[in-house]
Design an enzyme around this catalytic site. Structure first.
Site, PDB file in Angstrom:
ATOM      1  N   GLY A  23       0.806  -1.266   0.113  1.00  0.00           N
ATOM      2  CA  GLY A  23      -0.147  -0.009   0.111  1.00  0.00           C
ATOM      3  C   GLY A  23       0.601   1.214  -0.201  1.00  0.00           C
ATOM      4  O   GLY A  23       0.216   2.459  -0.308  1.00  0.00           O
ATOM      5  N   GLU A  27       3.971  -6.737   1.173  1.00  0.00           N
ATOM      6  CA  GLU A  27       3.448  -6.908  -0.009  1.00  0.00           C
ATOM      7  C   GLU A  27       3.273  -5.675  -1.004  1.00  0.00           C
ATOM      8  O   GLU A  27       1.926  -5.406  -1.366  1.00  0.00           O
ATOM      9  CB  GLU A  27       1.861  -7.629   0.084  1.00  0.00           C
ATOM     10  CG  GLU A  27       1.785  -8.830   0.909  1.00  0.00           C
ATOM     11  CD  GLU A  27       0.430  -9.045   1.504  1.00  0.00           C
ATOM     12  OE1 GLU A  27      -0.331  -8.394   1.545  1.00  0.00           O
ATOM     13  OE2 GLU A  27       0.306 -10.169   1.917  1.00  0.00           O
ATOM     14  N   PRO A  28       4.371  -5.000  -1.154  1.00  0.00           N
ATOM     15  CA  PRO A  28       4.228  -3.972  -2.086  1.00  0.00           C
ATOM     16  C   PRO A  28       3.992  -4.058  -3.542  1.00  0.00           C
ATOM     17  O   PRO A  28       4.253  -5.214  -4.035  1.00  0.00           O
ATOM     18  CB  PRO A  28       5.498  -2.988  -2.114  1.00  0.00           C
ATOM     19  CG  PRO A  28       6.657  -4.296  -1.610  1.00  0.00           C
ATOM     20  CD  PRO A  28       5.650  -5.295  -0.745  1.00  0.00           C
ATOM     21  N   GLY A  29       3.093  -3.494  -4.254  1.00  0.00           N
ATOM     22  CA  GLY A  29       2.691  -3.569  -5.610  1.00  0.00           C
ATOM     23  C   GLY A  29       3.117  -2.363  -6.295  1.00  0.00           C
ATOM     24  O   GLY A  29       3.956  -2.135  -6.936  1.00  0.00           O
ATOM     25  N   ARG A  30       2.114  -1.533  -6.036  1.00  0.00           N
ATOM     26  CA  ARG A  30       2.193  -0.017  -6.863  1.00  0.00           C
ATOM     27  C   ARG A  30       3.771   0.399  -6.657  1.00  0.00           C
ATOM     28  O   ARG A  30       4.058   0.981  -7.710  1.00  0.00           O
ATOM     29  CB  ARG A  30       1.193   0.819  -6.222  1.00  0.00           C
ATOM     30  CG  ARG A  30       1.101   2.094  -6.858  1.00  0.00           C
ATOM     31  CD  ARG A  30       0.116   3.048  -6.128  1.00  0.00           C
ATOM     32  NE  ARG A  30      -1.212   2.533  -5.754  1.00  0.00           N
ATOM     33  CZ  ARG A  30      -2.337   2.412  -6.222  1.00  0.00           C
ATOM     34  NH1 ARG A  30      -2.230   2.990  -7.664  1.00  0.00           N
ATOM     35  NH2 ARG A  30      -3.381   2.055  -5.904  1.00  0.00           N
ATOM     36  N   TYR A  65     -11.238   5.827 -10.709  1.00  0.00           N
ATOM     37  CA  TYR A  65     -10.928   6.411  -9.351  1.00  0.00           C
ATOM     38  C   TYR A  65     -10.706   7.904  -9.634  1.00  0.00           C
ATOM     39  O   TYR A  65     -10.204   8.512  -8.766  1.00  0.00           O
ATOM     40  CB  TYR A  65      -9.730   5.864  -8.921  1.00  0.00           C
ATOM     41  CG  TYR A  65      -9.443   4.502  -8.772  1.00  0.00           C
ATOM     42  CD1 TYR A  65     -10.093   3.621  -8.002  1.00  0.00           C
ATOM     43  CD2 TYR A  65      -8.204   3.877  -9.239  1.00  0.00           C
ATOM     44  CE1 TYR A  65      -9.944   2.187  -8.046  1.00  0.00           C
ATOM     45  CE2 TYR A  65      -7.993   2.800  -9.384  1.00  0.00           C
ATOM     46  CZ  TYR A  65      -8.785   1.739  -8.657  1.00  0.00           C
ATOM     47  OH  TYR A  65      -8.486   0.471  -8.370  1.00  0.00           O
ATOM     48  N   CYS A 116     -16.728   5.259 -26.780  1.00  0.00           N
ATOM     49  CA  CYS A 116     -18.037   5.866 -26.610  1.00  0.00           C
ATOM     50  C   CYS A 116     -18.428   6.101 -25.287  1.00  0.00           C
ATOM     51  O   CYS A 116     -19.446   5.415 -24.771  1.00  0.00           O
ATOM     52  CB  CYS A 116     -18.818   5.186 -27.600  1.00  0.00           C
ATOM     53  SG  CYS A 116     -18.172   5.046 -29.127  1.00  0.00           S
ATOM     54  N   GLU A 117     -17.575   6.728 -24.403  1.00  0.00           N
ATOM     55  CA  GLU A 117     -18.268   7.090 -22.892  1.00  0.00           C
ATOM     56  C   GLU A 117     -17.457   8.556 -22.549  1.00  0.00           C
ATOM     57  O   GLU A 117     -16.561   8.568 -22.875  1.00  0.00           O
ATOM     58  CB  GLU A 117     -17.599   6.225 -22.087  1.00  0.00           C
ATOM     59  CG  GLU A 117     -18.002   4.724 -22.435  1.00  0.00           C
ATOM     60  CD  GLU A 117     -18.692   4.002 -21.397  1.00  0.00           C
ATOM     61  OE1 GLU A 117     -19.393   5.102 -20.368  1.00  0.00           O
ATOM     62  OE2 GLU A 117     -19.354   2.898 -21.692  1.00  0.00           O
ATOM     63  N   TYR A 150      -1.670  -1.408 -11.965  1.00  0.00           N
ATOM     64  CA  TYR A 150      -3.024  -1.231 -12.122  1.00  0.00           C
ATOM     65  C   TYR A 150      -3.329  -0.661 -13.353  1.00  0.00           C
ATOM     66  O   TYR A 150      -4.270   0.168 -13.454  1.00  0.00           O
ATOM     67  CB  TYR A 150      -3.567  -0.862 -10.828  1.00  0.00           C
ATOM     68  CG  TYR A 150      -3.305  -1.121  -9.523  1.00  0.00           C
ATOM     69  CD1 TYR A 150      -3.779  -2.316  -9.107  1.00  0.00           C
ATOM     70  CD2 TYR A 150      -2.331  -0.406  -8.636  1.00  0.00           C
ATOM     71  CE1 TYR A 150      -3.465  -3.037  -8.027  1.00  0.00           C
ATOM     72  CE2 TYR A 150      -1.976  -1.102  -7.547  1.00  0.00           C
ATOM     73  CZ  TYR A 150      -2.843  -2.369  -7.315  1.00  0.00           C
ATOM     74  OH  TYR A 150      -2.034  -3.092  -6.105  1.00  0.00           O
TER      75      TYR A 150
HETATM   76  C1  PLP Z   1      -3.738  -4.823  -3.391  1.00  0.00           C
HETATM   77  C2  PLP Z   1      -2.961  -5.467  -2.213  1.00  0.00           C
HETATM   78  C3  PLP Z   1      -1.526  -5.230  -2.002  1.00  0.00           C
HETATM   79  C4  PLP Z   1      -0.660  -4.281  -2.870  1.00  0.00           C
HETATM   80  O1  PLP Z   1      -1.221  -2.983  -2.506  1.00  0.00           O
HETATM   81  P1  PLP Z   1      -0.144  -2.010  -3.187  1.00  0.00           P
HETATM   82  O2  PLP Z   1      -0.818  -0.659  -2.951  1.00  0.00           O
HETATM   83  O3  PLP Z   1      -0.178  -1.964  -4.849  1.00  0.00           O
HETATM   84  O4  PLP Z   1       1.110  -1.987  -2.759  1.00  0.00           O
HETATM   85  C5  PLP Z   1      -0.913  -5.815  -1.003  1.00  0.00           C
HETATM   86  N1  PLP Z   1      -1.493  -6.772  -0.343  1.00  0.00           N
HETATM   87  C6  PLP Z   1      -3.000  -7.104  -0.498  1.00  0.00           C
HETATM   88  C7  PLP Z   1      -3.662  -8.159   0.487  1.00  0.00           C
HETATM   89  C8  PLP Z   1      -3.636  -6.402  -1.495  1.00  0.00           C
HETATM   90  O5  PLP Z   1      -4.885  -6.732  -1.683  1.00  0.00           O
END
Ligand code: PLP
Length: 421
Positions: A239, A275-278, A318, A346-347, A375
């Site tokens: 997050g 658990e970093p993604g973004r 968002y 077309c939106e 994302y």
């Molecule tokens: C979406 C999610 C993440 C990753 O969130 P980011 O904002 O991309 O870092 C990690 N853990 C869980 C359980 C998620 O649903």
């Protein structure tokens, strides 16, 4: 910091000019930088250097096999939320014991798939799910490691659609009921309690909500240990936000985040998972697009580009902002013009930005949407029967198409017309 910079008057990805990718692959196309991905992953690892840890890349942010392979080879674990993501992580060569399974609605088939293929831990989100997993694991003669996702009722101060740690959200079990749930978990066959899981939301730009949530997790760890549970692992979720605007305040860095973790839970001697993604992949990607028309409207000029909401959904979903920059470097001090940047779908929601200032543009000019690596491609669709947007990975002076644009034939071949029609 990323590796998309102007050089010789044009925007490059590492040592490849984006004009070359546009010419060879066409537009729209996502372009990712290996160097940025590697750098960002390294920052998280460094942030947790002080302890035993595993950085699990959140696959839902970007699930291209090449991206997962790169992450996996660097030593990342994976956080998956579906059987499809689990299959991708495995196909990218990540061993099961580095895969964590999150998500509120894991089906029996998905749980079976992960037990058979190997799993580091299931993050349990509800009691019915816990009971279902117990029955399944016991029937398979397995004992599976679990953490229970607790909902700490903390306001992550982010967009409501990506906040997950308030009591009204569907995620996890209320932290006040954790003792009860852990007691049941310990008594159920097929489950082995190993830790606690928490994830409070996405695009957090303030460390305070983390401090609050992790303090609650630390307290709960002591309580559960007192109840006789072996809590050896804390999964602290993802997050951490990224700067979506160049001129904006920079959100906290991974190193500062690591310090917050250390302060809150460092004394517990637990293995730490995050658990970093973004934060790893967001600024490691751009969406490259071409201007189709400049349409002069009443009091507004529309830049109609060949990328649309089906390629990059975040602005429509968002109200998200992505900096839009021209691929030809603007001349310093030159006057900009105001454009509404829109796609061809077309939106009316197919609007990326209103009143954005860009140099004078003409049909055929290239633009890039920054911070589009997370994302972005994963949420793309073929709405309006627009071919699924392709993806390219750059490394130094080389690049490769890591997902090809389907032809119309490919697209049509997925449908079938029943014989009785
Ligand atoms: C979406 C999610 C993440 C990753 O969130 P980011 O904002 O991309 O870092 C990690 N853990 C869980 C359980 C998620 O649903």
């Amino acid at each position: 910091m990323d590796h998309f910079n102007y050089r010789d008057g044009a925007l490059w990805a590492e040592d490849v000019p984006l004009t070359r990718i546009a010419a060879e692959v066409g537009t729209p196309v996502y372009v990712y930088s290996t160097a940025t991905l590697t750098r960002h992953f390294g920052l998280f690892r460094q942030a947790l250097e002080w302890t035993d840890h595993l950085v699990c890349f959140a696959v839902k942010a970007n699930s291209n096999l090449a991206v997962l392979k790169l992450m996996g080879d660097l030593g990342a674990g994976m956080d998956v939320v579906s059987g499809g993501e689990y299959a991708r992580a495995k196909a990218a060569g990540v061993p099961g014991d580095r895969i964590v399974f999150s998500g509120v609605g894991k089906t029996l088939a998905e749980m079976r798939q992960a037990i058979e293929g190997g799993i580091r831990q299931f993050n349990i989100e509800s009691e019915p799910e816990m009971r279902a997993l117990s029955a399944l694991a016991a029937s398979m003669g397995a004992e599976v490691p679990i953490a229970v996702r607790v909902n700490p009722d903390v306001d992550a101060k982010t967009h409501e659609k990506i906040a997950t740690g308030k009591s009204e959200n569907k995620f996890g079990i209320p932290i006040a009921r954790a003792r009860e749930v852990y007691a049941e978990a310990a008594a159920l066959p097929g489950l082995k309690v190993v830790g606690i899981d928490v994830h409070i939301g996405s695009q957090l730009t303030d460390l305070d909500p983390y401090r609050q949530a992790y303090a609650k997790v630390a307290e709960l760890t002591q309580v559960l240990r007192g109840d006789g549970h072996a809590i050896t692992r804390l999964d602290l979720g993802g997050g951490l936000g990224i700067p979506y605007r160049r001129d904006n305040n920079v959100p906290p860095l991974p190193l500062e985040y690591g310090q917050v973790i250390r302060d809150a839970v460092g004394h517990l001697g637990c293995e730490i998972e995050i658990e970093p993604g973004r934060n790893i992949v967001g600024n490691a990607g751009v969406l490259l697009s071409q201007v189709i028309y400049v349409k002069e409207g009443e009091g507004r000029n529309f830049l109609i580009v060949d990328a649309a909401m089906n390629d990059l959904l975040r602005p429509a979903m968002y109200g998200a902002h992505h900096d839009i920059v021209p691929v030809v470097e603007p001349v310093a001090g030159s006057e900009g013009r105001s454009f509404d940047v829109v796609g061809p779908v077309c939106e009316s929601g197919d609007t990326f930005q209103k009143g954005t200032s860009l140099p004078d543009m003409a049909a055929g000019d290239l633009i890039a949407f920054r911070s589009a690596g997370a994302y972005g491609a994963v949420m793309a669709s073929e709405y309006n029967s627009r071919p699924l947007v392709p993806e390219v990975l750059v490394s130094g002076d080389q690049f490769a198409v890591i997902r090809a644009r389907p032809t119309y034939e490919d697209m049509l071949a997925r449908d079938s017309i029943p014989g009785w029609l």
